[in-house]
Write a protein that holds these residues in place. Structure first.
Motif, PDB file in Angstrom:
ATOM      1  N   ALA A  66       0.845  -1.186   0.000  1.00 35.90           N
ATOM      2  CA  ALA A  66       0.000   0.000   0.000  1.00 35.90           C
ATOM      3  C   ALA A  66       0.889   1.247   0.000  1.00 35.90           C
ATOM      4  CB  ALA A  66      -0.922  -0.005   1.217  1.00 35.90           C
ATOM      5  N   SER A  67       2.051   1.141   0.697  1.00 39.11           N
ATOM      6  CA  SER A  67       3.045   2.216   0.714  1.00 39.11           C
ATOM      7  C   SER A  67       4.352   1.646   1.239  1.00 39.11           C
ATOM      8  CB  SER A  67       2.580   3.387   1.592  1.00 39.11           C
ATOM      9  OG  SER A  67       2.377   2.967   2.918  1.00 39.11           O
ATOM     10  N   TRP A  68       5.424   2.394   1.029  1.00 41.78           N
ATOM     11  CA  TRP A  68       6.731   1.991   1.538  1.00 41.78           C
ATOM     12  C   TRP A  68       7.593   3.221   1.716  1.00 41.78           C
ATOM     13  CZ3 TRP A  68      10.448  -0.762  -2.369  1.00 41.78           C
ATOM     14  CH2 TRP A  68      10.518  -0.064  -3.567  1.00 41.78           C
ATOM     15  N   GLY A  69       8.713   3.086   2.433  1.00 43.60           N
ATOM     16  CA  GLY A  69       9.601   4.210   2.664  1.00 43.60           C
ATOM     17  C   GLY A  69      10.947   3.757   3.192  1.00 43.60           C
ATOM     18  N   SER A  80      -0.402   1.597  12.960  1.00 40.08           N
ATOM     19  CA  SER A  80      -0.901   2.920  13.334  1.00 40.08           C
ATOM     20  C   SER A  80       0.123   4.034  13.114  1.00 40.08           C
ATOM     21  CB  SER A  80      -1.389   2.930  14.784  1.00 40.08           C
ATOM     22  OG  SER A  80      -0.326   2.661  15.662  1.00 40.08           O
ATOM     23  N   ASN A  81       1.429   3.713  13.092  1.00 38.56           N
ATOM     24  CA  ASN A  81       2.416   4.791  12.933  1.00 38.56           C
ATOM     25  C   ASN A  81       3.129   4.763  11.582  1.00 38.56           C
ATOM     26  OD1 ASN A  81       4.462   2.830  12.990  1.00 38.56           O
ATOM     27  ND2 ASN A  81       5.439   3.612  14.838  1.00 38.56           N
ATOM     28  N   PHE A  82       2.829   3.800  10.718  1.00 42.43           N
ATOM     29  CA  PHE A  82       3.591   3.676   9.476  1.00 42.43           C
ATOM     30  C   PHE A  82       3.244   4.792   8.499  1.00 42.43           C
ATOM     31  CE2 PHE A  82       4.662   2.349   5.256  1.00 42.43           C
ATOM     32  CZ  PHE A  82       5.944   1.872   5.434  1.00 42.43           C
ATOM     33  N   THR A  83       4.272   5.433   7.992  1.00 38.90           N
ATOM     34  CA  THR A  83       4.110   6.415   6.920  1.00 38.90           C
ATOM     35  C   THR A  83       5.008   6.012   5.768  1.00 38.90           C
ATOM     36  OG1 THR A  83       5.831   7.851   7.822  1.00 38.90           O
ATOM     37  CG2 THR A  83       3.564   8.330   8.476  1.00 38.90           C
ATOM     38  N   GLY A  84       4.534   6.235   4.584  1.00 35.27           N
ATOM     39  CA  GLY A  84       5.305   5.877   3.405  1.00 35.27           C
ATOM     40  C   GLY A  84       4.725   6.560   2.180  1.00 35.27           C
ATOM     41  N   PHE A 101      14.178  -0.594   4.066  1.00 35.06           N
ATOM     42  CA  PHE A 101      12.894  -0.155   3.549  1.00 35.06           C
ATOM     43  C   PHE A 101      11.792  -0.751   4.417  1.00 35.06           C
ATOM     44  CE2 PHE A 101      15.818  -0.268   0.003  1.00 35.06           C
ATOM     45  CZ  PHE A 101      15.573   0.929  -0.646  1.00 35.06           C
ATOM     46  N   GLY A 102      10.860   0.093   4.844  1.00 34.96           N
ATOM     47  CA  GLY A 102       9.675  -0.380   5.542  1.00 34.96           C
ATOM     48  C   GLY A 102       8.520  -0.389   4.563  1.00 34.96           C
ATOM     49  N   PHE A 103       7.546  -1.250   4.785  1.00 34.56           N
ATOM     50  CA  PHE A 103       6.395  -1.295   3.892  1.00 34.56           C
ATOM     51  C   PHE A 103       5.132  -1.659   4.660  1.00 34.56           C
ATOM     52  CE2 PHE A 103       8.213  -5.534   3.895  1.00 34.56           C
ATOM     53  CZ  PHE A 103       7.106  -6.343   4.067  1.00 34.56           C
ATOM     54  N   GLY A 114       6.116  -4.372   7.546  1.00 28.25           N
ATOM     55  CA  GLY A 114       7.359  -5.126   7.579  1.00 28.25           C
ATOM     56  C   GLY A 114       8.515  -4.262   7.123  1.00 28.25           C
ATOM     57  N   TRP A 115       9.671  -4.875   7.047  1.00 29.35           N
ATOM     58  CA  TRP A 115      10.877  -4.182   6.585  1.00 29.35           C
ATOM     59  C   TRP A 115      11.784  -5.201   5.903  1.00 29.35           C
ATOM     60  CZ3 TRP A 115      15.708  -5.735   7.934  1.00 29.35           C
ATOM     61  CH2 TRP A 115      15.805  -6.620   9.004  1.00 29.35           C
ATOM     62  N   PHE A 116      12.690  -4.684   5.064  1.00 30.06           N
ATOM     63  CA  PHE A 116      13.737  -5.521   4.488  1.00 30.06           C
ATOM     64  C   PHE A 116      14.968  -4.676   4.237  1.00 30.06           C
ATOM     65  CE2 PHE A 116      11.484  -3.896   0.789  1.00 30.06           C
ATOM     66  CZ  PHE A 116      12.494  -3.589  -0.121  1.00 30.06           C
ATOM     67  N   GLY A 117      16.109  -5.331   4.123  1.00 30.08           N
ATOM     68  CA  GLY A 117      17.367  -4.652   3.854  1.00 30.08           C
ATOM     69  C   GLY A 117      17.837  -4.923   2.442  1.00 30.08           C
TER      70      GLY A 117
END
Length: 174
Positions: A66-69, A80-84, A101-103, A114-117
């Motif tokens: 839906a979004s990532w950053g 609740s706190n994820f922004t991307g 990267f968080g998504f 989640g996140w990945f490197g």
């Protein structure tokens, strides 16, 4: 026969991630790679497009998210706190080191975070996708931290039997 009670595992729905392909080779010309991300259980979480060529190292939104950053190691992500954003990210050809990267997955892919490197290999170097966790039931995840493995039922049973044995021993002494 006594029943054995075990507390629920608080990390049961935080899973590791795998990537297909696991790296993107450098090329001199434009070379698009579609990277698919799956949970260690095999469910597709999302994906993105990646170019690793003479122009730079680009990551492009490609569905499933839906979004990532870009995120920092140690940052705690939750629904609740994820922004991307739904846009992409660009690094120079010489960029090195690990970027995180968080998504947030789409509702169809579970809606969790989640996140990945991605380890950037510098000029003419590969990009290796490494590590990552996903809270597939909405749990918080910490960027850069590995998934906590689920304790096996056998190990929990042994622990419960040990506690029962200690109680019986104490009761026999009294």
């Amino acid at each position: 026969m006594a029943s054995v009670y075990t507390a629920p595992d608080l990390s049961a729905d935080i899973v590791g991630l795998s990537f297909s392909p696991g790296s993107a080779a450098w090329t001199s010309g434009s070379s698009l790679k579609s990277i698919n991300i799956s949970s260690t259980g095999g469910a597709r979480v999302g994906g993105f497009s990646q170019w690793n060529d003479s122009i730079g190292k680009s990551f492009s939104f490609n569905g499933g998210f839906a979004s990532w950053g870009k995120k920092d190691a140690g940052e705690v992500l939750n629904t609740s706190n994820f922004t991307g954003t739904s846009s992409g990210f660009y690094f120079t050809t010489g960029a090195t080191g690990t970027q995180y990267f968080g998504f947030r997955a789409t509702a169809e892919n579970g809606g969790g975070v989640g996140w990945f490197g991605a380890k950037l290999g510098g000029s003419q170097g590969n990009i290796e996708f490494q590590g990552g966790t996903y809270g597939n039931a909405g749990e918080s995840v910490t960027v850069g931290a590995a998934a906590v493995p689920e304790p096996g039922a056998f190990g929990l049973s042994l622990l419960a039997l040990g506690v029962v044995g200690l109680r019986r021993r104490r009761a026999a002494k009294n």
